[in-house]
Design a protein around this motif. Structure first.
Motif, PDB file in Angstrom:
ATOM      1  N   PRO A   1       0.816  -1.227   0.000  1.00 38.36           N
ATOM      2  CA  PRO A   1       0.000   0.000   0.000  1.00 38.36           C
ATOM      3  C   PRO A   1       0.845   1.271   0.000  1.00 38.36           C
ATOM      4  O   PRO A   1       0.580   2.205  -0.773  1.00 38.36           O
TER       5      PRO A   1
ATOM      6  N   ALA B   1      -9.397  -0.263  -4.983  1.00 37.03           N
ATOM      7  CA  ALA B   1      -8.503   0.660  -4.291  1.00 37.03           C
ATOM      8  C   ALA B   1      -7.729   1.522  -5.289  1.00 37.03           C
ATOM      9  O   ALA B   1      -7.557   2.733  -5.081  1.00 37.03           O
TER      10      ALA B   1
ATOM     11  N   PHE C   1      -7.608   5.229  -0.715  1.00 42.60           N
ATOM     12  CA  PHE C   1      -6.843   4.084  -1.216  1.00 42.60           C
ATOM     13  C   PHE C   1      -6.252   3.283  -0.062  1.00 42.60           C
ATOM     14  O   PHE C   1      -6.397   2.052   0.001  1.00 42.60           O
TER      15      PHE C   1
ATOM     16  N   LEU D   1      -8.756   1.275   2.029  1.00 41.26           N
ATOM     17  CA  LEU D   1      -9.177   0.011   1.440  1.00 41.26           C
ATOM     18  C   LEU D   1      -8.072  -1.043   1.487  1.00 41.26           C
ATOM     19  O   LEU D   1      -8.338  -2.218   1.753  1.00 41.26           O
ATOM     20  N   LEU D   2      -6.833  -0.637   1.216  1.00 37.63           N
ATOM     21  CA  LEU D   2      -5.773  -1.624   1.026  1.00 37.63           C
ATOM     22  C   LEU D   2      -4.987  -1.944   2.290  1.00 37.63           C
ATOM     23  O   LEU D   2      -4.515  -3.081   2.452  1.00 37.63           O
TER      24      LEU D   2
END
Length: 383
Positions: free
Chosen positions: A255, A283, A295, A298-299
Motif C-alpha cells: 500500500p 482501491a 486508497f 481500502l488496502l
C-alpha cells in the motif's frame, strides 16, 4: 452460523463468518498506476501424476481465473513464481500456459506479461544459460506478450561475478523485440537465488542491477523488485533512469509503495493481488481520483492477510493463494500441481480463511464456510 477453527497450540476456537461479501463491481481502466496480478494455475485433480511428473493443468479453470482478473481491470503476470514455476510447473507446462493465456488475453483485450527464464536447464555454461533465456524469450514474444525476464537459478549457480550478469542480461536486452520487465526475486522467495547479481551484499547487487538498466534504458520498461524491503525498493526506485518504472513485488509493504511519496511511486506486479483482485482494483480506482487516504483505507487492512500468506518459508505462499481461490469459488477443488496443497499447516490455512472472510473477499461467504468445514473435517475437526 459459526465455524470451529484450529489455532495455536492445537486448540479450537469459534469464529462467526460474515454473511455478505464486500460489494465490488468491475469498473473503468486504471489511469494512475499499471497493475498486474501474478496468477496461480489450477491443477487437474483427476490426473494420475506423481509429484515429480510434469504438471497436469485444468486449462478451462486456469483461463477462467485470468478472465476474472481482467474483468476487474488488472493485468495478468503469467507463468511467474505464483504459477509455481520451479515448484511443480515445468518449462513445457509454462510454455503452454503462456501460449494459451496470451491468446485469451488477445481475445478479451486483457493486458498480459509473461515470465521468461531458464528453468528448462539446471546449470551449465553461460552460453547454455543464454540459449535457454533466448528460447523462452522467443516463446513469450511469439505469443504476443510482454516479457518479464525472470531471475535464473542456473545463472546464480554458474556466474562467477557481476560481469557474468552484465554479459547475459546485456545480450538479452540487445536482442529483445520490445522493452521488458526485469525481475529481481529475493532468496526469501527462492533460496537458490542467494547472491543474485554477483554479490551477497545488497548494495553491491543493486549497483550491478542498475548498471544493466543504465546500459539499455530503452529496452527496460520497468523492474519488479521482490525483496520485501520497502526502504530498499524506494531507494532503488529513485535511482532508476527516467521512464523506467518500478513494479513493486513487495507483498508486505505494497500500500505505501503504490501510494508513493513526493518523489514518486511504484506500480504493481504482485502475487497477493491474485486473491485480492477485485478489492485491489477498487482501491487503485480510488487512487486514480487522487484520494490517497481512501486508497490506503481500502488496502491497508489487507496487509495482515498478505503477511500471513507470505510468512516464512515465503515460497509456500502459493498454498494459501490456491486455498482462497477454492473458497472463493474460482475452482472446484483444493489440489495443486506437485501436491503443494500439503505445504502449509491446518492452523495456517484456517487463519487465512478467517482473515480473508473478515475482508469480505469471498463472493459467496456461505460457500466458503461450507468448503472450509469440508477441509476441516478431513483433518478430524468436528463442527
Amino acid at each position: 452460523m459459526t465455524i470451529r477453527l484450529p489455532g495455536a497450540g492445537g486448540r479450537l476456537r469459534t469464529y462467526e463468518p460474515r454473511t455478505a461479501p464486500l460489494a465490488v463491481a468491475p469498473g473503468t481502466p486504471f489511469t494512475s498506476r499499471t497493475v498486474f496480478s501474478a496468477a496461480h494455475v489450477v491443477a487437474d485433480p483427476y490426473a494420475d501424476v506423481s509429484p515429480d511428473a510434469p504438471a497436469a493443468v485444468d486449462w478451462d479453470a486456469t483461463l477462467a481465473f485470468r478472465r476474472h482478473l481482467w474483468s476487474h481491470g488488472l493485468g495478468v503476470a503469467e507463468a511467474m513464481d505464483t504459477a509455481q514455476r520451479g515448484m511443480g510447473l515445468h518449462w513445457a507446462g509454462a510454455a503452454e500456459l503462456i501460449r494459451r493465456s496470451a491468446a485469451e488475453a488477445k481475445a478479451v483485450g486483457g493486458p498480459i506479461a509473461c515470465g521468461a527464464g531458464t528453468d528448462q536447464i539446471t546449470g551449465g555454461t553461460l552460453a547454455g544459460i543464454r540459449a535457454a533465456y533466448e528460447e523462452q524469450l522467443a516463446v513469450v514474444e511469439d505469443a504476443g506478450a510482454q516479457a518479464i525476464v525472470m531471475a535464473s537459478r542456473a545463472l546464480a549457480a554458474t556466474a562467477t561475478g557481476p560481469e557474468d550478469y552484465l554479459e547475459i542480461y546485456g545480450h538479452l536486452l540487445r536482442q529483445s523485440a520490445e522493452p521488458v520487465v526485469l525481475h529481481w526475486l529475493g532468496p526469501m522467495f527462492d533460496p537458490a537465488l542467494e547472491g543474485y547479481w554477483g554479490a551477497a551484499d545488497l548494495d553491491a547487487a543493486t549497483d550491478t542491477f542498475l548498471e544493466v538498466i543504465a546500459a539499455h534504458p530503452d529496452k527496460v520498461d520497468g523492474v519488479k523488485v521482490s525483496l520485501l524491503d520497502a526502504r530498499r525498493e524506494t531507494d532503488l526506485r529513485r535511482r532508476l533512469p527516467h521512464g523506467v518504472r518500478c513494479y513493486t513485488g513487495d507483498d508486505f509493504h505494497y500500500p505505501e509503495l503504490i501510494a508513493g511519496d513526493e518523489q514518486g511511486f511504484s506500480h504493481a506486479l504482485l502475487g497477493i493481488f491474485d486473491p485480492l483482485g477485485p478489492l485491489a482494483a477498487e482501491a487503485v480506482r480510488v487512487l486514480d481520483t487522487g484520494d490517497v487516504t481512501g486508497f490506503r483505507a481500502l488496502l491497508d487492512p489487507t496487509v495482515e492477510l498478505s503477511r500471513h500468506l507470505f510468512q516464512p518459508p515465503t515460497r509456500y505462499y502459493k498454498t494459501g493463494v490456491v486455498l482462497l481461490a477454492w473458497l472463493a469459488g474460482h475452482q472446484s477443488h483444493f489440489a495443486m500441481v506437485g501436491g503443494l496443497q500439503s505445504a502449509r499447516s491446518l492452523p495456517h490455512l484456517a487463519r487465512a480463511y478467517e482473515l480473508a472472510d473478515a475482508l469480505g473477499l469471498f463472493p459467496d461467504p456461505r460457500l466458503a464456510e461450507e468448503r472450509m468445514k469440508t477441509l476441516l473435517s478431513l483433518y478430524g475437526v468436528d463442527q
